[in-house]
Design a protein around this motif. Structure first.
Motif, PDB file in Angstrom:
ATOM      1  N   LEU A  20      38.549  36.806  40.863  1.00 41.46           N
ATOM      2  CA  LEU A  20      39.830  37.189  41.423  1.00 41.46           C
ATOM      3  C   LEU A  20      39.780  38.564  42.083  1.00 41.46           C
ATOM      4  O   LEU A  20      40.535  38.843  42.989  1.00 41.46           O
ATOM      5  CB  LEU A  20      40.907  37.175  40.330  1.00 41.46           C
ATOM      6  CG  LEU A  20      41.223  35.819  39.724  1.00 41.46           C
ATOM      7  CD1 LEU A  20      42.229  35.984  38.597  1.00 41.46           C
ATOM      8  CD2 LEU A  20      41.742  34.855  40.767  1.00 41.46           C
ATOM      9  N   ALA A  21      38.906  39.430  41.590  1.00 44.22           N
ATOM     10  CA  ALA A  21      38.798  40.772  42.134  1.00 44.22           C
ATOM     11  C   ALA A  21      37.911  40.736  43.366  1.00 44.22           C
ATOM     12  O   ALA A  21      36.716  40.920  43.296  1.00 44.22           O
ATOM     13  CB  ALA A  21      38.244  41.724  41.082  1.00 44.22           C
ATOM     14  N   SER A  22      38.512  40.472  44.505  1.00 46.06           N
ATOM     15  CA  SER A  22      37.744  40.333  45.729  1.00 46.06           C
ATOM     16  C   SER A  22      37.692  41.629  46.526  1.00 46.06           C
ATOM     17  O   SER A  22      36.940  41.738  47.478  1.00 46.06           O
ATOM     18  CB  SER A  22      38.346  39.225  46.602  1.00 46.06           C
ATOM     19  OG  SER A  22      39.685  39.550  46.906  1.00 46.06           O
ATOM     20  N   GLU A  47      46.282  43.714  43.175  1.00 46.01           N
ATOM     21  CA  GLU A  47      45.976  43.619  44.602  1.00 46.01           C
ATOM     22  C   GLU A  47      44.530  43.193  44.858  1.00 46.01           C
ATOM     23  O   GLU A  47      44.085  43.173  46.008  1.00 46.01           O
ATOM     24  CB  GLU A  47      46.265  44.951  45.294  1.00 46.01           C
ATOM     25  CG  GLU A  47      47.727  45.318  45.325  1.00 46.01           C
ATOM     26  CD  GLU A  47      48.550  44.404  46.210  1.00 46.01           C
ATOM     27  OE1 GLU A  47      48.038  43.934  47.245  1.00 46.01           O
ATOM     28  OE2 GLU A  47      49.722  44.147  45.874  1.00 46.01           O
ATOM     29  N   GLY A  48      43.788  42.868  43.796  1.00 48.81           N
ATOM     30  CA  GLY A  48      42.439  42.337  43.955  1.00 48.81           C
ATOM     31  C   GLY A  48      41.303  43.330  43.841  1.00 48.81           C
ATOM     32  O   GLY A  48      40.144  42.981  44.087  1.00 48.81           O
TER      33      GLY A  48
END
Length: 140
Positions: A20-22, A47-48
């Motif tokens: 999810l942490a892009s 917000e990633g």
């Protein structure tokens, strides 16, 4: 005994959290007694961004070591992993993304703790983020 469906769902969800942490990865140094720093970290994660949170009792020394201008100081300092760029205070993601597109800019700041900044309150379009020279960098 077979694992429950709830357990399997939780395990699958946990394995997908890193995906999810892009956004970019940041290391945020903050005072152990500041709740708004935690709120800003939560905002970044939502917000990633991948965030490594480090409680730092002597923020003044850290800011001096990193080269944060004293007049722009706030309650926390983030370092962009990989570029070394600095984010001082409650900068919005739009300003951070702009910073990342400009590798020649050492850092940005939202001096003090304005109530219209992420982690402090609702942004209202008047929040000014400055570069480390004190020039306006973005308005959100």
């Amino acid at each position: 005994m077979k694992p429950s469906r709830l357990f399997l769902a939780a395990l699958i969800s946990a394995l997908h959290i890193p995906a999810l942490a892009s956004g970019p990865s940041l290391t945020v140094h903050h005072d152990p007694y500041c709740g708004c720093c935690t709120a800003w970290i939560d905002y970044l994660r939502e917000e990633g961004f991948a965030v490594n949170s480090i409680i730092t009792p002597d923020m003044g020394s850290l800011k001096q070591k990193l080269g944060v201008p004293g007049k722009l100081a706030s309650c926390h300092t983030a370092v962009v992993d990989g570029t070394g760029q600095l984010i001082e205070g409650h900068a919005p993601v739009s300003a951070i993304n702009k910073l990342l597109q400009r590798p020649h800019v050492k850092g940005i700041a939202v001096p003090g703790m304005p109530i219209n900044s992420p982690g402090m309150g609702r942004m209202d379009g008047t929040l000014v983020t400055v570069d480390f020279s004190g020039r306006p960098f973005s308005r959100d």
